[in-house]
Design a protein around this motif. Structure first.
Motif, PDB file in Angstrom:
ATOM      1  N   GLU A 180      -7.185   5.090 -12.079  1.00 48.57           N
ATOM      2  CA  GLU A 180      -7.149   5.048 -10.611  1.00 48.57           C
ATOM      3  C   GLU A 180      -7.366   5.190  -9.568  1.00 48.57           C
ATOM      4  OE1 GLU A 180      -3.444   6.426 -10.430  1.00 48.57           O
ATOM      5  OE2 GLU A 180      -2.877   7.343  -8.491  1.00 48.57           O
ATOM      6  N   GLN A 181      -9.190   5.015 -10.428  1.00 51.41           N
ATOM      7  CA  GLN A 181     -10.138   4.939  -9.486  1.00 51.41           C
ATOM      8  C   GLN A 181      -9.704   3.111  -9.077  1.00 51.41           C
ATOM      9  OE1 GLN A 181     -12.334   6.289  -7.443  1.00 51.41           O
ATOM     10  NE2 GLN A 181     -11.472   8.045  -7.068  1.00 51.41           N
ATOM     11  N   ARG A 223       4.077   7.017  -8.218  1.00 51.45           N
ATOM     12  CA  ARG A 223       4.072   6.500  -6.737  1.00 51.45           C
ATOM     13  C   ARG A 223       5.198   4.792  -7.655  1.00 51.45           C
ATOM     14  NH1 ARG A 223      -1.245   6.231  -7.543  1.00 51.45           N
ATOM     15  NH2 ARG A 223      -1.064   4.160  -8.987  1.00 51.45           N
ATOM     16  N   LEU A 266       9.061   6.513  -6.430  1.00 52.18           N
ATOM     17  CA  LEU A 266       8.548   6.613  -5.459  1.00 52.18           C
ATOM     18  C   LEU A 266       9.094   5.211  -4.849  1.00 52.18           C
ATOM     19  CD1 LEU A 266       5.617   8.508  -3.111  1.00 52.18           C
ATOM     20  CD2 LEU A 266       8.150   8.692  -2.928  1.00 52.18           C
ATOM     21  N   ILE A 324       1.146   0.324  -6.141  1.00 50.91           N
ATOM     22  CA  ILE A 324       1.831  -0.049  -6.986  1.00 50.91           C
ATOM     23  C   ILE A 324       2.378  -1.519  -7.185  1.00 50.91           C
ATOM     24  CG2 ILE A 324       4.455  -0.971  -6.827  1.00 50.91           C
ATOM     25  CD1 ILE A 324       3.953   1.610  -6.795  1.00 50.91           C
ATOM     26  N   LEU A 336      -2.049   1.078   1.473  1.00 49.89           N
ATOM     27  CA  LEU A 336      -2.531   0.872   0.433  1.00 49.89           C
ATOM     28  C   LEU A 336      -1.510   1.398  -1.456  1.00 49.89           C
ATOM     29  CD1 LEU A 336      -5.725   0.489  -0.860  1.00 49.89           C
ATOM     30  CD2 LEU A 336      -5.586   3.524  -0.999  1.00 49.89           C
ATOM     31  N   HIS A 396       0.985  12.314  -7.928  1.00 51.94           N
ATOM     32  CA  HIS A 396      -0.091  11.666  -7.587  1.00 51.94           C
ATOM     33  C   HIS A 396      -0.283  10.751  -8.722  1.00 51.94           C
ATOM     34  CE1 HIS A 396       0.422  14.821  -4.388  1.00 51.94           C
ATOM     35  NE2 HIS A 396       1.183  14.014  -3.582  1.00 51.94           N
ATOM     36  N   SER A 397       0.708  10.373  -9.012  1.00 53.00           N
ATOM     37  CA  SER A 397      -0.170   9.634 -10.430  1.00 53.00           C
ATOM     38  C   SER A 397       0.377   8.123 -10.126  1.00 53.00           C
ATOM     39  CB  SER A 397       0.162   9.659 -12.052  1.00 53.00           C
ATOM     40  OG  SER A 397       1.632   9.952 -12.388  1.00 53.00           O
ATOM     41  N   ARG A 398       0.524   7.180 -11.088  1.00 54.85           N
ATOM     42  CA  ARG A 398       0.861   6.180 -10.940  1.00 54.85           C
ATOM     43  C   ARG A 398       2.225   6.240 -11.545  1.00 54.85           C
ATOM     44  NH1 ARG A 398       1.843   3.547 -16.342  1.00 54.85           N
ATOM     45  NH2 ARG A 398       2.289   0.989 -16.627  1.00 54.85           N
ATOM     46  N   ASP A 415      -4.380   3.663   5.449  1.00 53.72           N
ATOM     47  CA  ASP A 415      -3.241   4.498   5.199  1.00 53.72           C
ATOM     48  C   ASP A 415      -2.270   4.777   6.350  1.00 53.72           C
ATOM     49  OD1 ASP A 415      -5.295   6.119   3.680  1.00 53.72           O
ATOM     50  OD2 ASP A 415      -6.357   6.870   5.203  1.00 53.72           O
ATOM     51  N   GLU A 416      -1.968   3.114   7.175  1.00 53.22           N
ATOM     52  CA  GLU A 416      -0.923   3.292   7.771  1.00 53.22           C
ATOM     53  C   GLU A 416       0.615   3.323   7.011  1.00 53.22           C
ATOM     54  OE1 GLU A 416      -0.142   3.416  11.334  1.00 53.22           O
ATOM     55  OE2 GLU A 416      -1.933   2.166  11.067  1.00 53.22           O
ATOM     56  N   ILE A 421      -7.274   1.269  -7.110  1.00 53.35           N
ATOM     57  CA  ILE A 421      -7.779   2.149  -5.047  1.00 53.35           C
ATOM     58  C   ILE A 421      -8.895   0.845  -5.739  1.00 53.35           C
ATOM     59  CG2 ILE A 421      -8.829   3.428  -3.711  1.00 53.35           C
ATOM     60  CD1 ILE A 421      -8.020   5.608  -5.441  1.00 53.35           C
ATOM     61  N   CYS A 434       0.922   6.728  15.838  1.00 53.95           N
ATOM     62  CA  CYS A 434       0.665   6.307  14.336  1.00 53.95           C
ATOM     63  C   CYS A 434       0.049   6.520  13.272  1.00 53.95           C
ATOM     64  CB  CYS A 434       0.431   4.462  14.077  1.00 53.95           C
ATOM     65  SG  CYS A 434       1.594   3.712  14.717  1.00 53.95           S
ATOM     66  N   MET A 465       5.856   4.016   2.519  1.00 53.92           N
ATOM     67  CA  MET A 465       4.802   3.979   1.306  1.00 53.92           C
ATOM     68  C   MET A 465       3.408   3.363   2.441  1.00 53.92           C
ATOM     69  SD  MET A 465       6.057   3.752  -2.374  1.00 53.92           S
ATOM     70  CE  MET A 465       4.900   4.094  -3.754  1.00 53.92           C
ATOM     71  N   ARG A 505       2.829  11.264   3.248  1.00 54.22           N
ATOM     72  CA  ARG A 505       2.466  10.594   1.852  1.00 54.22           C
ATOM     73  C   ARG A 505       0.638  10.837   2.248  1.00 54.22           C
ATOM     74  NH1 ARG A 505       4.237  10.308  -1.204  1.00 54.22           N
ATOM     75  NH2 ARG A 505       2.994   8.795  -2.075  1.00 54.22           N
ATOM     76  N   ARG A 506       0.164  10.949   0.905  1.00 52.84           N
ATOM     77  CA  ARG A 506      -0.863  10.974   0.340  1.00 52.84           C
ATOM     78  C   ARG A 506      -2.086  10.020   0.591  1.00 52.84           C
ATOM     79  NH1 ARG A 506      -3.183  11.696  -5.326  1.00 52.84           N
ATOM     80  NH2 ARG A 506      -6.049  12.023  -4.556  1.00 52.84           N
ATOM     81  N   THR A 507      -3.454  10.492   1.322  1.00 53.76           N
ATOM     82  CA  THR A 507      -4.307   9.254   1.902  1.00 53.76           C
ATOM     83  C   THR A 507      -4.903   8.769   0.625  1.00 53.76           C
ATOM     84  OG1 THR A 507      -5.126  10.199   3.204  1.00 53.76           O
ATOM     85  CG2 THR A 507      -3.792   8.408   3.929  1.00 53.76           C
ATOM     86  N   TYR A 508      -5.324   7.633   0.151  1.00 51.58           N
ATOM     87  CA  TYR A 508      -6.302   8.083  -1.046  1.00 51.58           C
ATOM     88  C   TYR A 508      -8.261   7.007  -0.697  1.00 51.58           C
ATOM     89  CZ  TYR A 508      -2.328   7.550  -4.392  1.00 51.58           C
ATOM     90  OH  TYR A 508      -1.558   7.799  -4.682  1.00 51.58           O
ATOM     91  N   ARG A 509      -9.117   7.929  -0.997  1.00 51.42           N
ATOM     92  CA  ARG A 509      -9.652   7.402  -0.689  1.00 51.42           C
ATOM     93  C   ARG A 509     -10.458   7.262  -1.995  1.00 51.42           C
ATOM     94  NH1 ARG A 509      -9.236   7.039   2.467  1.00 51.42           N
ATOM     95  NH2 ARG A 509      -8.797   8.233   4.722  1.00 51.42           N
ATOM     96  N   PHE A 510     -11.741   5.939  -1.700  1.00 49.57           N
ATOM     97  CA  PHE A 510     -12.559   5.899  -3.651  1.00 49.57           C
ATOM     98  C   PHE A 510     -13.484   5.877  -2.789  1.00 49.57           C
ATOM     99  CE2 PHE A 510     -11.684   2.426  -0.653  1.00 49.57           C
ATOM    100  CZ  PHE A 510     -12.832   1.247  -0.658  1.00 49.57           C
ATOM    101  N   HIS A 511     -13.884   7.601  -2.978  1.00 45.80           N
ATOM    102  CA  HIS A 511     -15.551   8.827  -3.042  1.00 45.80           C
ATOM    103  C   HIS A 511     -15.736   7.683  -4.224  1.00 45.80           C
ATOM    104  CE1 HIS A 511     -12.113  11.097  -4.016  1.00 45.80           C
ATOM    105  NE2 HIS A 511     -12.766  10.741  -4.712  1.00 45.80           N
ATOM    106  N   ASN A 513       5.421   0.841   9.894  1.00 45.87           N
ATOM    107  CA  ASN A 513       4.488   0.660  10.662  1.00 45.87           C
ATOM    108  C   ASN A 513       3.823  -0.509  11.346  1.00 45.87           C
ATOM    109  OD1 ASN A 513       5.468   3.259  11.078  1.00 45.87           O
ATOM    110  ND2 ASN A 513       4.240   3.964  11.544  1.00 45.87           N
ATOM    111  N   ASN A 530       3.607  18.338  -9.755  1.00 46.81           N
ATOM    112  CA  ASN A 530       2.383  17.668  -8.502  1.00 46.81           C
ATOM    113  C   ASN A 530       1.690  16.486  -8.925  1.00 46.81           C
ATOM    114  OD1 ASN A 530       0.314  17.545  -6.086  1.00 46.81           O
ATOM    115  ND2 ASN A 530      -1.069  18.539  -6.945  1.00 46.81           N
TER     116      ASN A 530
END
Lengths: 412, 267
Positions: free
Chosen positions: B138-139, A273, A276, B114, B109, A268-270, B159-160, B142, A76, B106, A394-400, B164, A264
């Motif tokens: 953006e932050q 997305r 997509l 969206i 998250l 990867h912006s609003r 991240d799935e 998220i 997965c 997609m 697909r990009r994974t987002y982190r809110f670091h 799926n 790029n």
């Protein structure tokens, strides 16, 4: 064991079918002068055995792939290709980038100007591919008339130079913006169309632009085209042809870098997305509050913009434009670059643009068969790797930056 | 019939009619939804429930009638007829779909992000320059999306790829995505379809929680147990008409409803 017997039966059928299909060209040979027919029966055997083996190999490959896919489903996790994996691993990332950029910078000095020239063309197709990738790959709007924007860019430089003596650097943004404007103009009437219908209309649009350029003699000088377009200048420096070619090459490297950077960030912006989401499900997309009209129009305009830029560079590079350079075949090749590379994948598009433009050049030895080989490669790709050379991950987002969010809330 | 007219309704539908060629799918329908109320819409298959949802959310343009949405905070009323689906979502009404329509390629998250689209503003230049404002937006997107996913219990699978997920999880993701648009009225089209009993129980808790946070809910559902335990009011439709309306107890004993579900001799 049951499976293999079934597979062999199927492959036998496939080989019989191929024998039947190729019978007229492979077996019968007619000599019209001597009025004789030669029956080359041995070819039947070659075709049968050949197609049987290829079919078996293909089946084995597909079975292995299906198993691998099953395993992946269990894991997965979206899988990245080796190249993407490497690019995202910090230890490899910078050495790889330095290596590639070193190679790119040294290229015209290592090889002949002829090679640099071919490479410049390849770089142009990279930018075209990345531009169409926005429309087709990311937003999912099948555009078969993309070459029209390329033509608009080229002709805007040619005509602006002819009529107003505008230089390359002034014409470059104008060409891009004009193409984007035409992107909007095309976008409006096709807002309601999807899939096949959209493809037909865009195809028509491409032909309209070409036919206008071909027939409106007073405006575009018709099929004879416009010649003596100046090459790009460098602060008024006089350059020999060789140097101009090398200059062109570096110019394209710069444009490719700019395109990759911008595309790029857009992806990867609003906005990216939303594109997509539009590709995935138009109705759900609207129900989530996305203005379909706006999103589609920005995709068309931003896609067309790059074609306009490359168009201007094309006119400057060849110093001559005529409508014959902007046929449907060009659109088809650019589309093939996007599909072959992997819809929405920047690395994939770059790789496939290089393959699709350099391969025919270096396959010149095969001359007559190169388009055949080209077609065969495309068909094989669609069977074995329908997601493209390097599928988009697909990009994974982190809110670091939890801190920054907290800070933001304090600000409000 | 009209009970509990406490205040101005947030959704007011009157005389709503929808014709497809010669077929009348909705016939002069009147009903309303109050703030923070759970209203269930039931009726036999083909009664026009999903058509009603599509009319409300702007996917279909109704032939006749009025749809009015009033924001409970400002009290500002808007007529929804003729508005595009995205405008209606912006006004504060979001929906889920009966046949799940997630963006399956997609991530979980991203699907919720969206939903934040209509509440954020960064555009082309912001995306390219990635300036401070865009980064913060953006932050925030998220962060808020993650919070919503925590609420529906999908925080472990951000991240799935959405495609799926298990069926029940996909339904919950649809709710999360709709919530991300910050609606005050949430339309759920058969949220419990295909869920196992355990998942249904969790769903009931989730819907109650969403209501308690101040959202009104209008749902289509075939699971009568769920409808009866969850809803404040039930509207029953048959052949595009409203045949009954009332509390679950009133509906349970309504002769018209029994007739519609079981036929003429349903006594």
């Amino acid at each position: 064991m049951m499976m293999t017997v079934k597979e062999i039966k199927k492959s036998l059928l496939v080989s019989l079918w191929f024998v039947f299909l190729t019978f007229p060209i492979m077996v019968i040979k007619v000599n019209p002068i001597e009025r004789t027919v030669t029956w080359r029966w041995s070819n039947v055997l070659y075709v049968a055995v050949g197609s049987f083996v290829i079919s078996l190999l293909a089946k084995a490959w597909l079975v292995r792939k299906a198993r691998a896919a099953g395993r992946q489903q269990a894991a997965c996790q979206a899988r990245a290709s080796i190249l993407q994996e490497l690019l995202h691993r910090p230890g490899y990332r910078y050495p790889l980038i330095i290596m590639f950029s070193g190679l790119a910078l040294a290229f015209p000095h290592l090889f002949s100007t002829y090679q640099a020239n071919i490479m410049t063309t390849a770089l142009m197709y990279i930018v075209l591919g990345l531009g169409l990738n926005i429309v087709v790959g990311v937003a999912g709007l099948l555009d078969l008339g993309y070459v029209a924007f390329y033509a608009i860019g080229a002709y805007s430089y040619a005509l602006l130079n002819l009529n107003f003596h505008l230089g390359f650097w002034a014409a470059l943004p104008i060409g891009g913006l004009l193409a984007a404007l035409f992107g909007l103009l095309l976008g409006f009437p096709v807002l309601r169309l999807r899939g096949d219908y959209l493809a037909i209309v865009t195809l028509g649009f491409g032909e309209i632009i070409r036919l206008v350029l071909e027939n409106w003699n007073a405006f575009s000088k018709g099929p004879s085209g416009i010649s003596n377009i100046p090459r790009p200048g460098f602060f008024g420096l006089e350059m020999s042809l060789d140097h101009a070619m090398i200059y062109m090459y570096y110019l394209m490297i710069g444009l490719v870098l700019l395109t990759v950077f911008v595309v790029n960030r857009l992806q990867h912006s609003r906005l990216g997305r939303a594109w997509l989401a539009l590709r995935e499900d138009e109705i759900a997309c609207q129900a989530m509050g996305i203005d379909k009209t706006r999103i589609k129009l920005t995709a068309f305009a931003l896609g067309a913009f790059w074609a306009g830029l490359v168009g201007v560079i094309f006119a400057a590079k060849t110093t001559f434009v005529n409508p014959a350079s902007f046929t449907f075949l060009e659109s088809a090749i650019i589309l093939a670059i996007v599909v072959l590379g992997g819809m929405g994948s920047i690395v994939g598009v770059i790789c496939s643009a290089l393959i699709l433009t350099l391969l025919p050049e270096y396959l010149r030895a095969l001359s007559e068969y190169r388009m055949l080989a080209f077609g065969a490669i495309l068909v094989a790709m669609m069977i074995f790797k329908p997601e493209g050379l390097i599928a988009a991950v697909r990009r994974t987002y982190r809110f670091h930056e939890r801190k920054s969010v907290a800070a933001l809330q304090d600000d409000e | 019939m009209m009970n509990k007219r406490m205040s101005k309704p947030i959704l007011d539908v009157s005389g709503l009619t929808m014709d497809f060629g010669g077929i009348r799918a909705l016939d002069h329908l009147d009903f309303d939804v109050q703030a923070t109320e759970i209203v269930a819409l039931i009726g036999p298959n083909g009664a026009g429930k999903t058509t009603l949802f599509n009319c409300l959310t702007g996917i279909y343009q109704p032939t006749d009638g009025e749809i009015r949405l009033a924001c409970p905070k400002t009290g500002q009323q808007t007529r929804l007829n003729g508005l595009k689906p995205n405008k209606i979502t912006e006004k504060g009404m979001a929906r889920t779909f009966q046949n799940i329509r997630l963006f399956s390629q997609m991530t979980v998250l991203e699907n919720v992000m969206i939903g934040r689209h209509c509440r954020t503003h960064s555009l082309i230049l912001g995306a390219i320059l990635r300036n401070r404002k865009t980064r913060e937006e953006e932050q925030e997107t998220i962060h808020k999306s993650y919070e919503i996913l925590e609420k529906v219990g999908l925080a472990g699978q951000v991240d799935e790829l959405a495609g799926n997920l298990s069926y029940g999880a996909q339904r919950r993701l649809e709710i999360a995505r709709a919530l991300a648009t910050e609606p005050f009225l949430l339309l759920l089209d058969e949220p419990a379809a295909g869920m196992n009993p355990q998942e249904t129980v969790e769903l009931v808790t989730l819907i109650r929680q969403i209501r308690d946070e101040g959202h009104a809910i209008l749902l289509i559902e075939h699971d009568m147990k769920l409808v009866m335990t969850l809803s404040d009011r039930v509207v029953v439709m048959d052949y595009g008409e409203k045949i009954a309306e009332g509390t679950p107890e009133q509906i349970r004993t309504n002769r018209e409803v029994i007739k519609a579900y079981l036929g003429e001799d349903g006594e």
